[in-house]
Each structure stands twice: as C-alpha cells, then as structure tokens.
Design a protein around this motif. Sequence first.
Motif, PDB file in Angstrom:
ATOM      1  N   GLY A  51       0.998  -1.138   0.191  1.00  0.00           N
ATOM      2  CA  GLY A  51       0.017  -0.014  -0.135  1.00  0.00           C
ATOM      3  C   GLY A  51       0.707   1.144  -0.028  1.00  0.00           C
ATOM      4  O   GLY A  51       0.576   2.292  -0.812  1.00  0.00           O
ATOM      5  N   GLY A  52       1.831   1.237   0.881  1.00  0.00           N
ATOM      6  CA  GLY A  52       2.716   2.443   0.939  1.00  0.00           C
ATOM      7  C   GLY A  52       3.496   2.657  -0.453  1.00  0.00           C
ATOM      8  O   GLY A  52       3.495   3.639  -1.051  1.00  0.00           O
ATOM      9  N   THR A  53       3.958   1.499  -1.299  1.00  0.00           N
ATOM     10  CA  THR A  53       4.758   1.399  -2.465  1.00  0.00           C
ATOM     11  C   THR A  53       3.769   1.977  -3.339  1.00  0.00           C
ATOM     12  O   THR A  53       4.257   2.908  -4.424  1.00  0.00           O
ATOM     13  CB  THR A  53       5.191   0.181  -2.912  1.00  0.00           C
ATOM     14  N   LEU A  54       2.470   1.471  -3.366  1.00  0.00           N
ATOM     15  CA  LEU A  54       1.463   1.877  -4.436  1.00  0.00           C
ATOM     16  C   LEU A  54       1.289   3.439  -4.354  1.00  0.00           C
ATOM     17  O   LEU A  54       1.142   4.193  -5.372  1.00  0.00           O
ATOM     18  CB  LEU A  54       0.151   1.076  -4.065  1.00  0.00           C
ATOM     19  N   LEU A  55       1.054   4.019  -3.093  1.00  0.00           N
ATOM     20  CA  LEU A  55       0.959   5.430  -3.069  1.00  0.00           C
ATOM     21  C   LEU A  55       1.864   6.378  -3.608  1.00  0.00           C
ATOM     22  O   LEU A  55       1.549   7.155  -4.446  1.00  0.00           O
ATOM     23  CB  LEU A  55       0.658   5.768  -1.533  1.00  0.00           C
ATOM     24  N   VAL A  56       3.269   5.993  -3.418  1.00  0.00           N
ATOM     25  CA  VAL A  56       4.145   6.518  -3.848  1.00  0.00           C
ATOM     26  C   VAL A  56       4.138   6.390  -5.489  1.00  0.00           C
ATOM     27  O   VAL A  56       4.528   7.490  -6.109  1.00  0.00           O
ATOM     28  CB  VAL A  56       5.647   6.058  -3.327  1.00  0.00           C
ATOM     29  N   LEU A  57       4.169   5.353  -6.016  1.00  0.00           N
ATOM     30  CA  LEU A  57       4.115   5.257  -7.383  1.00  0.00           C
ATOM     31  C   LEU A  57       2.983   5.782  -7.971  1.00  0.00           C
ATOM     32  O   LEU A  57       3.104   6.408  -9.374  1.00  0.00           O
ATOM     33  CB  LEU A  57       3.979   3.637  -7.713  1.00  0.00           C
ATOM     34  N   ALA A  58       1.680   5.944  -7.223  1.00  0.00           N
ATOM     35  CA  ALA A  58       0.611   6.417  -8.063  1.00  0.00           C
ATOM     36  C   ALA A  58       0.813   8.029  -8.127  1.00  0.00           C
ATOM     37  O   ALA A  58       0.520   8.766  -9.128  1.00  0.00           O
ATOM     38  CB  ALA A  58      -0.616   6.282  -7.302  1.00  0.00           C
ATOM     39  N   GLY A 192       9.199   2.051 -16.883  1.00  0.00           N
ATOM     40  CA  GLY A 192       9.371   1.597 -15.334  1.00  0.00           C
ATOM     41  C   GLY A 192       8.232   1.736 -14.426  1.00  0.00           C
ATOM     42  O   GLY A 192       7.943   0.860 -13.539  1.00  0.00           O
ATOM     43  N   SER A 193       8.211   3.119 -14.276  1.00  0.00           N
ATOM     44  CA  SER A 193       7.242   3.511 -13.167  1.00  0.00           C
ATOM     45  C   SER A 193       5.842   3.162 -13.210  1.00  0.00           C
ATOM     46  O   SER A 193       5.039   2.604 -12.323  1.00  0.00           O
ATOM     47  CB  SER A 193       7.210   4.784 -12.920  1.00  0.00           C
ATOM     48  N   VAL A 194       5.290   3.041 -14.699  1.00  0.00           N
ATOM     49  CA  VAL A 194       3.976   2.510 -14.930  1.00  0.00           C
ATOM     50  C   VAL A 194       4.013   0.886 -14.642  1.00  0.00           C
ATOM     51  O   VAL A 194       3.056   0.311 -14.175  1.00  0.00           O
ATOM     52  CB  VAL A 194       3.707   2.580 -16.368  1.00  0.00           C
ATOM     53  N   ARG A 195       5.087  -0.029 -15.086  1.00  0.00           N
ATOM     54  CA  ARG A 195       5.158  -1.245 -14.839  1.00  0.00           C
ATOM     55  C   ARG A 195       5.047  -1.559 -13.366  1.00  0.00           C
ATOM     56  O   ARG A 195       4.380  -2.601 -12.822  1.00  0.00           O
ATOM     57  CB  ARG A 195       6.376  -1.648 -15.264  1.00  0.00           C
ATOM     58  N   SER A 196       5.894  -0.619 -12.544  1.00  0.00           N
ATOM     59  CA  SER A 196       5.980  -0.958 -11.098  1.00  0.00           C
ATOM     60  C   SER A 196       4.556  -0.850 -10.433  1.00  0.00           C
ATOM     61  O   SER A 196       4.148  -1.454  -9.541  1.00  0.00           O
ATOM     62  CB  SER A 196       7.169  -0.145 -10.473  1.00  0.00           C
ATOM     63  N   LEU A 197       3.863   0.360 -11.072  1.00  0.00           N
ATOM     64  CA  LEU A 197       2.698   0.769 -10.432  1.00  0.00           C
ATOM     65  C   LEU A 197       1.479  -0.484 -10.446  1.00  0.00           C
ATOM     66  O   LEU A 197       0.984  -0.876  -9.460  1.00  0.00           O
ATOM     67  CB  LEU A 197       2.011   1.965 -10.848  1.00  0.00           C
ATOM     68  N   LEU A 198       1.703  -0.747 -11.719  1.00  0.00           N
ATOM     69  CA  LEU A 198       0.568  -1.698 -12.141  1.00  0.00           C
ATOM     70  C   LEU A 198       0.731  -3.050 -11.325  1.00  0.00           C
ATOM     71  O   LEU A 198       0.034  -3.880 -11.004  1.00  0.00           O
ATOM     72  CB  LEU A 198       0.299  -2.014 -13.753  1.00  0.00           C
ATOM     73  N   THR A 199       2.129  -3.497 -11.233  1.00  0.00           N
ATOM     74  CA  THR A 199       2.607  -4.658 -10.533  1.00  0.00           C
ATOM     75  C   THR A 199       2.032  -4.564  -8.941  1.00  0.00           C
ATOM     76  O   THR A 199       1.453  -5.601  -8.373  1.00  0.00           O
ATOM     77  CB  THR A 199       4.118  -5.020 -10.640  1.00  0.00           C
ATOM     78  N   ILE A 200       2.452  -3.584  -8.525  1.00  0.00           N
ATOM     79  CA  ILE A 200       2.062  -3.211  -7.076  1.00  0.00           C
ATOM     80  C   ILE A 200       0.631  -3.141  -6.691  1.00  0.00           C
ATOM     81  O   ILE A 200       0.254  -3.770  -5.531  1.00  0.00           O
ATOM     82  CB  ILE A 200       2.974  -2.393  -6.456  1.00  0.00           C
ATOM     83  N   PHE A 201      -0.030  -2.777  -7.643  1.00  0.00           N
ATOM     84  CA  PHE A 201      -1.774  -2.529  -7.524  1.00  0.00           C
ATOM     85  C   PHE A 201      -2.130  -3.879  -7.503  1.00  0.00           C
ATOM     86  O   PHE A 201      -2.856  -4.279  -6.824  1.00  0.00           O
ATOM     87  CB  PHE A 201      -2.037  -1.802  -8.673  1.00  0.00           C
ATOM     88  N   ILE A 202      -1.690  -4.964  -8.396  1.00  0.00           N
ATOM     89  CA  ILE A 202      -2.092  -6.224  -8.475  1.00  0.00           C
ATOM     90  C   ILE A 202      -1.585  -7.045  -7.026  1.00  0.00           C
ATOM     91  O   ILE A 202      -2.637  -7.766  -6.582  1.00  0.00           O
ATOM     92  CB  ILE A 202      -1.653  -7.249  -9.684  1.00  0.00           C
ATOM     93  N   VAL A 203      -0.542  -6.829  -6.515  1.00  0.00           N
ATOM     94  CA  VAL A 203      -0.071  -7.254  -5.251  1.00  0.00           C
ATOM     95  C   VAL A 203      -0.941  -6.881  -4.103  1.00  0.00           C
ATOM     96  O   VAL A 203      -1.589  -7.619  -3.293  1.00  0.00           O
ATOM     97  CB  VAL A 203       1.118  -6.968  -4.901  1.00  0.00           C
ATOM     98  N   PHE A 204      -1.209  -5.487  -4.163  1.00  0.00           N
ATOM     99  CA  PHE A 204      -2.256  -4.944  -3.020  1.00  0.00           C
ATOM    100  C   PHE A 204      -3.634  -5.598  -3.161  1.00  0.00           C
ATOM    101  O   PHE A 204      -4.023  -5.809  -2.345  1.00  0.00           O
ATOM    102  CB  PHE A 204      -2.277  -3.550  -3.074  1.00  0.00           C
ATOM    103  N   SER A 205      -4.178  -5.736  -4.345  1.00  0.00           N
ATOM    104  CA  SER A 205      -5.306  -6.196  -4.437  1.00  0.00           C
ATOM    105  C   SER A 205      -5.490  -7.922  -4.157  1.00  0.00           C
ATOM    106  O   SER A 205      -6.629  -8.184  -3.388  1.00  0.00           O
ATOM    107  CB  SER A 205      -5.901  -6.057  -5.854  1.00  0.00           C
ATOM    108  N   SER A 206      -4.510  -8.671  -4.597  1.00  0.00           N
ATOM    109  CA  SER A 206      -4.393  -9.864  -4.237  1.00  0.00           C
ATOM    110  C   SER A 206      -4.591 -10.358  -2.930  1.00  0.00           C
ATOM    111  O   SER A 206      -5.275 -11.140  -2.308  1.00  0.00           O
ATOM    112  CB  SER A 206      -3.187 -10.484  -4.854  1.00  0.00           C
ATOM    113  N   VAL A 207      -3.532  -9.334  -2.148  1.00  0.00           N
ATOM    114  CA  VAL A 207      -3.258  -9.432  -0.462  1.00  0.00           C
ATOM    115  C   VAL A 207      -4.888  -9.025   0.129  1.00  0.00           C
ATOM    116  O   VAL A 207      -5.273  -9.496   1.131  1.00  0.00           O
ATOM    117  CB  VAL A 207      -2.293  -8.523   0.025  1.00  0.00           C
TER     118      VAL A 207
END
Length: 254
Positions: A51-58, A192-207
């Motif tokens: 969640g913290g990483t997602l906020l920064v990337l967003a 890179g930032s878009v790929r990382s944002l989408l990746t961590i969004f999927i992680v956050f949603s899965s958790v």
Amino acid sequence: MTPPAPTQFPRHIAVLILLCMGCAFAGNHIAARVAFDDGAGVLLAILMRSGGTLLVLAILVLYQRQNLRLPPGASRWQVLLGLLIATQSLCLYSAVARVPVALALLVANVFPILLALLTWALGGPRPTARTALLMGLILVGLVFVLDVPGRLSANTTLGPEWLLGVSLAFCAAFVFACALWITDHKLSQVRGSVRSLLTIFIVFSSVNLAGLSGALVDGLNLPATSTGWLALATLVVLYGTGFIVLFISVPRLD
C-alpha cells in the motif's frame, strides 16, 4: 515500430544499485521478523508495504502524467508479474516468520542462479564457465549454511517449521526469478514506473482479497506494541525504496 531497448547502466553502476537494493530488501525482512515476533500478521505486513509503495508510485505516475495503456499483448504478462510478486511476498514473509531471517534470505537469494538457468532454458545465452563456477560455489556454501550433512547424519528428524520455512524461501526464489525474467523479456518496453505501479496494484489487490477471504489464519493480526508498528513502518520504507528502484531499473541492469 518497436521502441528501442533501454540503454544499460555501466557495470559498476549496475553492481552498486544491486548492492544497495540488496541491503534495502534485507533490512525490510529483518524489520518484518521484528514485527512478526510482536504479533503482526504476514498479510498485514504485505498489505502495508504494498500500500505504501502503491501510494508513492501513483503520485509519481500522476505527476509525470504517464499513460497507463500497455502495448498489445503485454496485459497478460503484467497480470502474471503482479501475481508472481504477490506469491513471492507471501512465501518469503512466511519463511521469515518460521526460520531465522539470515537462513530465509540465503535460500531466497539463489534467485540469480534460477534466473540464469531459466533464461538459458528459454532460449537465452548459456551461462559462462565463470558464472557456472560462481553458481556452484554459492550452492556449496548454501549446503553448509543449511547444515545438510549434519542434519542428514543426525538421529533427530527435521522439524516441520524448518522444512516448511526453507521450502517457502526456495519457492520465493523461483517465483522471483520468473518475475524478473518477465520484466526483462516481456515488459521491458513498458515504462518502469508504470510497470511497477501496475505490479504493486495487483499485489495490493491480491492481498486484500486473501485477507477478506480468511485464506491465511491470523494474517491480519496487529502488532502488540509500538515496536511492532515501528518495524512495520521501517519495512514499508525499505521495501518501497528497493522495489521502486529495482523494478524501474531491471531492463538496464543486464
């Protein structure tokens, strides 16, 4: 027309980035163990750090006004990457909760060996003789770190927590190797930032889904004291820094 491949960093810069990221990820897992010992749940730790990483990337993506649209055929690889990172997080944190942090990280950090073998198996370059020698030395060292000879010769049986912890750490290594291969070979043209944002969004949603479903008992338990909360805050900062820098830089690290 296919965009040009990202320019790779000079070797000394790439090594320095990897060393710094290794320290960040190691510190993150030490903080996680402190939080777990204070009663925090595994899912809670993953939820907070993602969640913290997602906020920064967003914020970064919005500030740069980047387009989130993926190239044709990249969507399925992006979804798979996010699910792999979610699996890696769950496996490694579960391992850290069961065995000493150093042991879990040593086993999990065979992922470069697995990545080299996976790349070769999927049509990439064959590991050089020097690389093969280094891989062999790492594996021999790991055998002694795990005290495999002593454990095999001992009369006592291996504890279930030890076996499960080591197995989870190795699973995390394999999954992470697959995630890096996808990043480098299937999603390198995605910013890179878009790929990382989408990746961590999927992680956050899965958790979140795992937590709501009750799939992991006690996975969302809160820490008992301020020490646990401080450890969770520390792992959010360290993991967020390591994740963002690593996954933005992967296509340029060779």
